[in-house]
Design a protein around this motif. Structure first.
Motif, PDB file in Angstrom:
ATOM      1  N   GLN A 199       0.826  -1.205   0.000  1.00  0.00           N
ATOM      2  CA  GLN A 199       0.000   0.000   0.000  1.00  0.00           C
ATOM      3  C   GLN A 199       0.862   1.257   0.000  1.00  0.00           C
ATOM      4  O   GLN A 199       0.564   2.226  -0.702  1.00  0.00           O
ATOM      5  CB  GLN A 199      -0.939   0.003   1.207  1.00  0.00           C
ATOM      6  CG  GLN A 199      -2.021  -1.042   1.113  1.00  0.00           C
ATOM      7  CD  GLN A 199      -2.850  -1.134   2.382  1.00  0.00           C
ATOM      8  OE1 GLN A 199      -2.573  -0.464   3.377  1.00  0.00           O
ATOM      9  NE2 GLN A 199      -3.864  -1.996   2.366  1.00  0.00           N
ATOM     10  N   GLN A 200       1.953   1.228   0.770  1.00  0.00           N
ATOM     11  CA  GLN A 200       2.835   2.393   0.799  1.00  0.00           C
ATOM     12  C   GLN A 200       3.573   2.560  -0.525  1.00  0.00           C
ATOM     13  O   GLN A 200       3.761   3.682  -0.998  1.00  0.00           O
ATOM     14  CB  GLN A 200       3.826   2.277   1.959  1.00  0.00           C
ATOM     15  CG  GLN A 200       3.149   2.481   3.300  1.00  0.00           C
ATOM     16  CD  GLN A 200       4.123   2.451   4.461  1.00  0.00           C
ATOM     17  OE1 GLN A 200       5.330   2.321   4.282  1.00  0.00           O
ATOM     18  NE2 GLN A 200       3.600   2.574   5.671  1.00  0.00           N
ATOM     19  N   ALA A 201       3.969   1.454  -1.149  1.00  0.00           N
ATOM     20  CA  ALA A 201       4.639   1.534  -2.452  1.00  0.00           C
ATOM     21  C   ALA A 201       3.698   2.104  -3.507  1.00  0.00           C
ATOM     22  O   ALA A 201       4.131   2.826  -4.413  1.00  0.00           O
ATOM     23  CB  ALA A 201       5.139   0.157  -2.874  1.00  0.00           C
ATOM     24  N   ALA A 202       2.405   1.812  -3.389  1.00  0.00           N
ATOM     25  CA  ALA A 202       1.426   2.312  -4.352  1.00  0.00           C
ATOM     26  C   ALA A 202       1.263   3.830  -4.267  1.00  0.00           C
ATOM     27  O   ALA A 202       0.803   4.456  -5.224  1.00  0.00           O
ATOM     28  CB  ALA A 202       0.077   1.637  -4.123  1.00  0.00           C
ATOM     29  N   GLY A 224       9.034  11.490  13.296  1.00  0.00           N
ATOM     30  CA  GLY A 224       9.327  10.088  13.054  1.00  0.00           C
ATOM     31  C   GLY A 224      10.575   9.636  13.776  1.00  0.00           C
ATOM     32  O   GLY A 224      11.074  10.338  14.661  1.00  0.00           O
ATOM     33  N   THR A 225      11.070   8.480  13.385  1.00  0.00           N
ATOM     34  CA  THR A 225      12.284   7.936  13.975  1.00  0.00           C
ATOM     35  C   THR A 225      13.163   7.365  12.868  1.00  0.00           C
ATOM     36  O   THR A 225      12.680   6.981  11.813  1.00  0.00           O
ATOM     37  CB  THR A 225      11.988   6.800  14.990  1.00  0.00           C
ATOM     38  OG1 THR A 225      11.301   5.752  14.321  1.00  0.00           O
ATOM     39  CG2 THR A 225      11.174   7.306  16.166  1.00  0.00           C
ATOM     40  N   MET A 270      19.241   1.141   7.308  1.00  0.00           N
ATOM     41  CA  MET A 270      18.543   2.333   7.779  1.00  0.00           C
ATOM     42  C   MET A 270      17.038   2.067   7.741  1.00  0.00           C
ATOM     43  O   MET A 270      16.490   1.720   6.704  1.00  0.00           O
ATOM     44  CB  MET A 270      18.893   3.521   6.875  1.00  0.00           C
ATOM     45  CG  MET A 270      18.180   4.798   7.235  1.00  0.00           C
ATOM     46  SD  MET A 270      18.610   6.171   6.131  1.00  0.00           S
ATOM     47  CE  MET A 270      17.823   5.647   4.612  1.00  0.00           C
ATOM     48  N   GLU A 271      16.393   2.234   8.885  1.00  0.00           N
ATOM     49  CA  GLU A 271      14.940   2.062   8.971  1.00  0.00           C
ATOM     50  C   GLU A 271      14.315   3.385   9.400  1.00  0.00           C
ATOM     51  O   GLU A 271      14.614   3.898  10.476  1.00  0.00           O
ATOM     52  CB  GLU A 271      14.564   0.968   9.958  1.00  0.00           C
ATOM     53  CG  GLU A 271      13.073   0.765  10.081  1.00  0.00           C
ATOM     54  CD  GLU A 271      12.681  -0.351  11.031  1.00  0.00           C
ATOM     55  OE1 GLU A 271      11.548  -0.314  11.529  1.00  0.00           O
ATOM     56  OE2 GLU A 271      13.498  -1.262  11.269  1.00  0.00           O
ATOM     57  N   ILE A 272      13.455   3.904   8.541  1.00  0.00           N
ATOM     58  CA  ILE A 272      12.761   5.164   8.812  1.00  0.00           C
ATOM     59  C   ILE A 272      11.292   4.857   9.065  1.00  0.00           C
ATOM     60  O   ILE A 272      10.667   4.114   8.313  1.00  0.00           O
ATOM     61  CB  ILE A 272      12.849   6.121   7.598  1.00  0.00           C
ATOM     62  CG1 ILE A 272      14.290   6.402   7.224  1.00  0.00           C
ATOM     63  CG2 ILE A 272      12.059   7.389   7.850  1.00  0.00           C
ATOM     64  CD1 ILE A 272      14.994   7.418   8.029  1.00  0.00           C
ATOM     65  N   ASN A 273      10.746   5.437  10.120  1.00  0.00           N
ATOM     66  CA  ASN A 273       9.316   5.383  10.393  1.00  0.00           C
ATOM     67  C   ASN A 273       8.847   6.825  10.538  1.00  0.00           C
ATOM     68  O   ASN A 273       9.213   7.504  11.505  1.00  0.00           O
ATOM     69  CB  ASN A 273       9.035   4.591  11.676  1.00  0.00           C
ATOM     70  CG  ASN A 273       9.252   3.115  11.480  1.00  0.00           C
ATOM     71  OD1 ASN A 273       8.498   2.467  10.781  1.00  0.00           O
ATOM     72  ND2 ASN A 273      10.307   2.581  12.066  1.00  0.00           N
ATOM     73  N   ALA A 274       8.082   7.300   9.562  1.00  0.00           N
ATOM     74  CA  ALA A 274       7.640   8.694   9.555  1.00  0.00           C
ATOM     75  C   ALA A 274       6.129   8.771   9.742  1.00  0.00           C
ATOM     76  O   ALA A 274       5.377   8.023   9.117  1.00  0.00           O
ATOM     77  CB  ALA A 274       8.035   9.353   8.234  1.00  0.00           C
ATOM     78  N   ASN A 302      -2.597   5.423   8.371  1.00  0.00           N
ATOM     79  CA  ASN A 302      -2.990   4.554   9.487  1.00  0.00           C
ATOM     80  C   ASN A 302      -1.773   3.985  10.213  1.00  0.00           C
ATOM     81  O   ASN A 302      -1.796   3.806  11.422  1.00  0.00           O
ATOM     82  CB  ASN A 302      -3.876   3.411   8.992  1.00  0.00           C
ATOM     83  CG  ASN A 302      -5.228   3.893   8.531  1.00  0.00           C
ATOM     84  OD1 ASN A 302      -5.681   4.959   8.929  1.00  0.00           O
ATOM     85  ND2 ASN A 302      -5.866   3.133   7.665  1.00  0.00           N
ATOM     86  N   GLU A 303      -0.766   3.689   9.459  1.00  0.00           N
ATOM     87  CA  GLU A 303       0.501   3.172  10.000  1.00  0.00           C
ATOM     88  C   GLU A 303       1.600   4.155   9.625  1.00  0.00           C
ATOM     89  O   GLU A 303       1.496   4.859   8.619  1.00  0.00           O
ATOM     90  CB  GLU A 303       0.817   1.795   9.390  1.00  0.00           C
ATOM     91  CG  GLU A 303      -0.191   0.715   9.708  1.00  0.00           C
ATOM     92  CD  GLU A 303      -0.087   0.237  11.145  1.00  0.00           C
ATOM     93  OE1 GLU A 303       1.032   0.177  11.679  1.00  0.00           O
ATOM     94  OE2 GLU A 303      -1.141  -0.061  11.733  1.00  0.00           O
ATOM     95  N   PRO A 304       2.692   4.186  10.395  1.00  0.00           N
ATOM     96  CA  PRO A 304       3.809   5.058   9.990  1.00  0.00           C
ATOM     97  C   PRO A 304       4.343   4.663   8.612  1.00  0.00           C
ATOM     98  O   PRO A 304       4.343   3.486   8.252  1.00  0.00           O
ATOM     99  CB  PRO A 304       4.871   4.801  11.059  1.00  0.00           C
ATOM    100  CG  PRO A 304       4.133   4.237  12.218  1.00  0.00           C
ATOM    101  CD  PRO A 304       2.947   3.508  11.651  1.00  0.00           C
ATOM    102  N   TYR A 305       4.770   5.673   7.834  1.00  0.00           N
ATOM    103  CA  TYR A 305       5.396   5.407   6.543  1.00  0.00           C
ATOM    104  C   TYR A 305       6.765   4.822   6.857  1.00  0.00           C
ATOM    105  O   TYR A 305       7.614   5.464   7.466  1.00  0.00           O
ATOM    106  CB  TYR A 305       5.517   6.685   5.719  1.00  0.00           C
ATOM    107  CG  TYR A 305       6.127   6.444   4.372  1.00  0.00           C
ATOM    108  CD1 TYR A 305       5.389   5.835   3.366  1.00  0.00           C
ATOM    109  CD2 TYR A 305       7.435   6.807   4.099  1.00  0.00           C
ATOM    110  CE1 TYR A 305       5.941   5.593   2.119  1.00  0.00           C
ATOM    111  CE2 TYR A 305       7.993   6.577   2.852  1.00  0.00           C
ATOM    112  CZ  TYR A 305       7.239   5.968   1.869  1.00  0.00           C
ATOM    113  OH  TYR A 305       7.792   5.721   0.644  1.00  0.00           O
TER     114      TYR A 305
END
Length: 165
Positions: free
Chosen positions: A66-69, A100-101, A139-143, A148-151
């Protein structure tokens, strides 16, 4: 007058015993050393419960699709301790983010893993100060981008001379 000469006795049983003790002693010491370091170094544990992780895999895979879309483009930059992460939509417009983190993990081991909170520096721009050693990192990014969920974005990066390559 007779001269008495001492003849060498050759390779005796004591010589063989000493050779065997030295040979097997070296092997035993090497094995105990490797066993000690194996038991007292990184555990190899990636997840606490592999069954639960396997059950969550499909959910994470669907969220990733869903995020890739969305077609968002990201760019990570590091310049001597200043980390900047930008997110734009498929048209090139900045995506509104609320923080984010970022987590930098070594591919093997977790001794030098580094985690930092990302602060909003502008429309679609997150940043933080972070000290990373040269080397290969995951590297893991959570924005927080209002979804509904972090990117979430995970990528492998190479840090050399204080910059991401």
């Amino acid at each position: 007058m007779a001269v008495e000469t001492k003849t060498s006795r050759g390779f005796t049983g004591w010589h063989m015993l000493g050779t065997m003790i030295a040979f097997f002693g070296t092997i035993i010491i090497a094995n105990f050393t490797m066993a000690y370091f194996a038991a007292h170094s990184w555990s190899g544990l990636v997840v606490e419960n592999s069954y639960v992780a396997s059950q969550e895999f499909n959910e994470k895979a669907e969220a990733g699709k869903q995020q890739a879309a969305l077609g968002w483009q990201v760019n990570a930059a590091l310049d001597n301790g200043d980390f900047v992460y930008t997110i734009t939509d498929k048209m090139g417009a900045p995506v509104r983010v609320n923080g984010g983190t970022v987590e930098f993990k070594h591919p093997v081991g977790d001794v030098h893993d580094t985690r930092a909170v990302l602060e909003v520096r502008g429309e679609g721009i997150l940043g933080t100060s972070i000290d990373l050693a040269d080397g290969s990192w995951i590297m893991e990014i959570n924005a927080d981008a209002g979804l509904n969920e972090p990117y979430r974005r995970i990528s492998r990066v190479l840090v050399r001379n204080g910059k991401i390559h």
